[in-house]
Structures are given as C-alpha cells and as structure tokens.
Design a protein around this motif. Sequence first.
Motif, mmCIF file in Angstrom:
data_model
loop_
_atom_site.group_PDB
_atom_site.id
_atom_site.type_symbol
_atom_site.label_atom_id
_atom_site.label_comp_id
_atom_site.label_asym_id
_atom_site.label_seq_id
_atom_site.Cartn_x
_atom_site.Cartn_y
_atom_site.Cartn_z
ATOM 1 N N ARG A 57 0.831 -1.211 0.000
ATOM 2 C CA ARG A 57 0.000 0.000 0.000
ATOM 3 C C ARG A 57 0.867 1.264 0.000
ATOM 4 O O ARG A 57 0.637 2.198 -0.753
ATOM 5 N N SER A 58 1.905 1.270 0.846
ATOM 6 C CA SER A 58 2.722 2.482 0.927
ATOM 7 C C SER A 58 3.537 2.671 -0.352
ATOM 8 O O SER A 58 3.722 3.795 -0.813
ATOM 9 N N ASP B 118 1.997 6.791 -6.842
ATOM 10 C CA ASP B 118 0.730 7.304 -7.368
ATOM 11 C C ASP B 118 0.011 6.274 -8.218
ATOM 12 O O ASP B 118 -0.526 6.599 -9.284
ATOM 13 N N ARG C 21 -2.214 2.229 -8.358
ATOM 14 C CA ARG C 21 -3.165 1.381 -7.654
ATOM 15 C C ARG C 21 -2.496 0.135 -7.117
ATOM 16 O O ARG C 21 -1.471 -0.300 -7.627
ATOM 17 N N ASP D 211 1.144 4.059 -3.018
ATOM 18 C CA ASP D 211 0.870 5.479 -2.787
ATOM 19 C C ASP D 211 2.044 6.337 -3.237
ATOM 20 O O ASP D 211 1.867 7.378 -3.866
ATOM 21 N N SER D 212 3.267 5.893 -2.923
ATOM 22 C CA SER D 212 4.450 6.670 -3.318
ATOM 23 C C SER D 212 4.584 6.757 -4.827
ATOM 24 O O SER D 212 5.139 7.711 -5.353
ATOM 25 N N ASP E 241 -6.996 -2.061 -4.022
ATOM 26 C CA ASP E 241 -7.961 -1.337 -4.851
ATOM 27 C C ASP E 241 -8.689 -2.251 -5.831
ATOM 28 O O ASP E 241 -9.817 -1.991 -6.204
#
Lengths: 269, 329
Positions: B28-29, B35, B37, B32-33, B60
């Motif tokens: 997940r991290s 940008d 899914r 996110d880093s 997601d």
Amino acid sequence: MHIVVCAKYIPDPEFSSIAFEINPDTLRRAEVPGLKKVMSPYDEQCFEVALQVREQLGDDIRITVLCLGDEDDAKIFKTAFSLGADQGIFLNDPVLAGADGYITAMALSAAIRKLGDVNLVLTGRMAADYDEGIVGYGIAELLGWPVLPCAGSVSVGESSVNVERIRANGHDVIEAALPAVVTVSNEVGEPRRPTMRQIMQAGRMKPEEWCVDDLQLNENELDVQGARLVVEDVFVPTVERHCDFIQAATAADTAAQLVELLRTMKVGK
Amino acid sequence: MKTAILTWAEVANGRISSNSLELLSLARSLADSLDGRLASVLLGQQDNELAATLIRSGVDQVYFLTEVADDFYPDRALADMTGAIEQIDPHLILLPHSDYGVELAPRLAFRLQSATAMGCVEGRVEDGRLKLTRTCYGGKARALVSFRSELGVATIRSKCFDVPEQDSAREGEITIMSGACAPTAPLTKLVSRHTNSADGVNLEDATVVVAGGQGLGGADAFELLETFADLLGGTVGASRPACDLGWYPQDRQVGISGITIAPELYIAVGISGADHHMAGCGRAKLIVAINNDPDAAIFSHAHVGVVADFESVIPEVVDLLQSPPGQDG
C-alpha cells in the motif's frame, strides 16, 4: 544418463561470524585471514544425490560439474572431482563478472544446451552467500524443462524423476519426465567423504574452460549493464539492544526473578 | 490510474495467509508513493469474502484467475499468472516468501524477463525508483537492491510488517480474468501432498515460544521445554543445529532456513544466537536468553539475559509457575 551438477564457490559460510565484514568496494564478504572458499553446502549435497542415482541405475551415469566463476574459483573442481564428478566445465569469462541470478542462469542453461545430452540438472536450493534461490528455476525456465524444487529425496528412473519436495509443514511428492532440473535441500544427507585415492585422482583432473563465445550468447546481454538486478549496497545491520541481566545468588532466586518478569507480562495460563 | 503494485494473495485452508496480508502494508505504501493502484490476484474459484478481506486491507482491485485448479500447485498457475501480469502491467509484483512463493517469483520473473529480489524485509520509493532490502549471507548482511528491468518481482519475508488494519468502509473492484490465451499442460505432476498434523499451538502464530539449541545437550531436555512452554500457553521451537542433530522435528526449526516468528515473548535456551537463527526470531517483542556462556552472541540480541545452566533454573521456574501466584514463598 548424463547428470550435470551446478556448483558455486563461496566464502565458507561456517567461518566465524564475528569476522564477518563487507568489502565496500566489491560489496561482497571481505577477505580476512583464515577465511577460505568452499563449495556451497547445498551444491555439495547434489553430489550425494548424483551418486545415489548411480547406485539406483548402475554405473552408466556420467556426472559433469558446471561452475561459473573467475580464476580464483578454479579450485572448486578439485572438490567436485573428489566428490564424484567425471568431468568439469568452467565458465570463466570476464564478461560474466557482474552476473546477477538471471545472467548466471542464462549462461548455465546455454552450457547445458551445448553439452546436448543432459538428462538431469542438479543445483543447490540456494547458494549460501546471496541466499537467492533463483538459478535452478531460471535454468528450467530457459530450457523449458520441469523443475522439482527443494528435494529432500530423489529417485530417478530411465525416463522420469520423482522428488519429495520439502515444505515448512510437510512435503509434496512430485514427478516429472526427464530431462528435468532438481534443486537439492539438506534433507538428502551429507555428501559421502572421498577416499584418499579419489582425492589423489581429483588432483590430476582438469576442467574444460568455456567462454561466452562458446555459448552462442549475445555478449551485450551478459555484462553488468545487462544485469536486471542492481545491488546498490550491502551492509551489516546493527542491533542496538541493551540486555538486562538477571543476576541472583542462587538458581532459585534467578528463577523467582524470571517468574516475576513472566507474570508481569501476563503470559501463561 | 495505473496499477503500480500487484500482489499474489496465497490462500491456505480457505484463508488468505498472514504473510500475504502483512505484505499489503508495504504494498500500500509503495503504491501510494508511486501514485498508482494496488491490485491482488487470487487463484481459483471466485470467493467474494476473500476479495473483501483484501479490499478492507488496502487493495484497490482484486483479480480472480478462476481457470486455475483449486488444488493449487505452482506449475498449474504459471501460464495463467504470466498472461494476467502482462495484461495488468504493474511495476512490481510482491509474493509471500512461502514454500510456493519462492518458486513462483523467480519463474514468473524469467518468463517476464525481469529481475527477482528474494527474501525482502523492507522497501521504499526513492526519487521515483523502487528500492528493496533483502537478507543475504545467512542473515549476517542486508543488500539494498533496485531493478534495471521495467518490472520487478520480489518475495517478502513473513513477520516483517503488521497485518493492515481492516477498514470496512474501503471500496474496491473485483474482476474475473482469463489468463493465458493458450493454456499449457503443467510439466510437473503433484502425486500427493502430506501436511503434518498441527497438534498443539501453531509455531508461527504462537504468542509465546520457548526454543532450545545445541546447549540442551540432547533430545530429552526438550520435554522440559515443552512443560515450560505449556505453562506459558506457548509452544516449543528449536535451532537448526538441534534439528540437524535430530533432537526436535525439522518443521519446528526457527531461523532463516526454517520458520520466521515474531511472538510477544521468545525464550531462547542453550541457543548461541547465530545470525541465521536471529533472522527468524529477531522481531520478537521480548527476547529472554538463558545460556551458560556469558559471551554467547544471543545476549547481544536479547532484552533479558540469564547466564546459568538451564538445568538449574528452568525446573525451578516450572515449579514456581505450577504454584499459584502469591503462594510461591
């Protein structure tokens, strides 16, 4: 039947871990006095499997040891010949100096293809330096052969191989047609010790040396720039921990203090 | 939005393995880093409860590869997984560092001509590039690696990350996918599968583990450790030398070549504390070491140390634990 054992020459993993350092220039284990190189232990155990196959199927079994390395690694062949290899192939080419697991598997599989008549490839389940466990799978994928990993026992027939695959909480019995790749785990047993005569004979045997040109591989894909995995740094992690010692006059007092600690943790029934 | 990270959610006994859930925290991290899914692939029949667990854990998009036989064996899934990965086109594939994960990862990587980082314990994105830390030299060292290939494949060791908190408000998509255009016959036949009966407390999930090493001097002493562990509601493990000597079953081996554990309390008895052992238990919340050698390496990893012969201390401890609190003297 032709068996190929792929073997790697590595700094002795049993050597004192207090003397463990990483050379910041090579990003490999630093050389220190007394540290010798040895055949990676799981690879050594491949010879035990090869000799067991010879016992199962008779003497008409040829064992070839295949090693990728530099000049310094030529000594691995003396070990391999004394453990039972009939011939050796040494892939020694400066182009391969920065090989990652992918390139190593490309070079080894090309050598196996060149040998032509190979029925069974044995590798250790991982080498005891980088602990990756990639190359055996890679050889199988690149040759399109089945792979039977983590073998705790191996039995070979004329045209098939049957393996007890070790898992964390049990095992699988798996089977495939030859030719195939088997990766060997420690459960197969220690390699049998060579006799003095075998050691003497091994000293007189020499491997054949092959370079990248012999393998019909594209040199541009094989150097450091072709390696898919980039090793940016290798370091020894630091453990910053302070140990509180329970020091009491008697074993009974030590036990009482330990029990007090366990009860404050609220563990137990 | 592009899928940045794809994970393989391994299912055992109808549940997603804890290693597969733990690695979602890292996944997940990283997603996110980058940008992007976070997607996971599940093999076998569509089971919306499994998909919901993944989505609540931060995923997601869940892909079902339903053509893969329910009786999972890596050979039966490789062609479909390769086809699916080509369609999803992630930057990184994360798999649990399990029996089958360590087979799937390199085989997928070779089929997709990409790099493999095996046995990772950390990961981050630096200047838009993925960097992973893996163990090497039997746990003595760590290597920081990155990928030159567009796609990277990595396995994540168990107990390196916490299972993500379940967020029942999260939403995600579920897609059923057909994998390979041309299914290929598996090359390896699974003849039979043997799983050891799990009697007592499961080692991997135990909150208290008492482990014995070569310093115990023989198999008999493990009975004492079993009594001790039982009183603490825990279970018993062993070091590699003790298992190799046949004193305790191989499947109870704690360490880099055995099981990785992170219990609340780890009591190491007669264990020297070699790096390959500590790599399997170093993340325990509290480590208590009992060893008669004051220079044993275990004391530089332990929070609490007892320099003594285990034979003099543990029977006393067992006696005290058997008597109710307040009456022990």
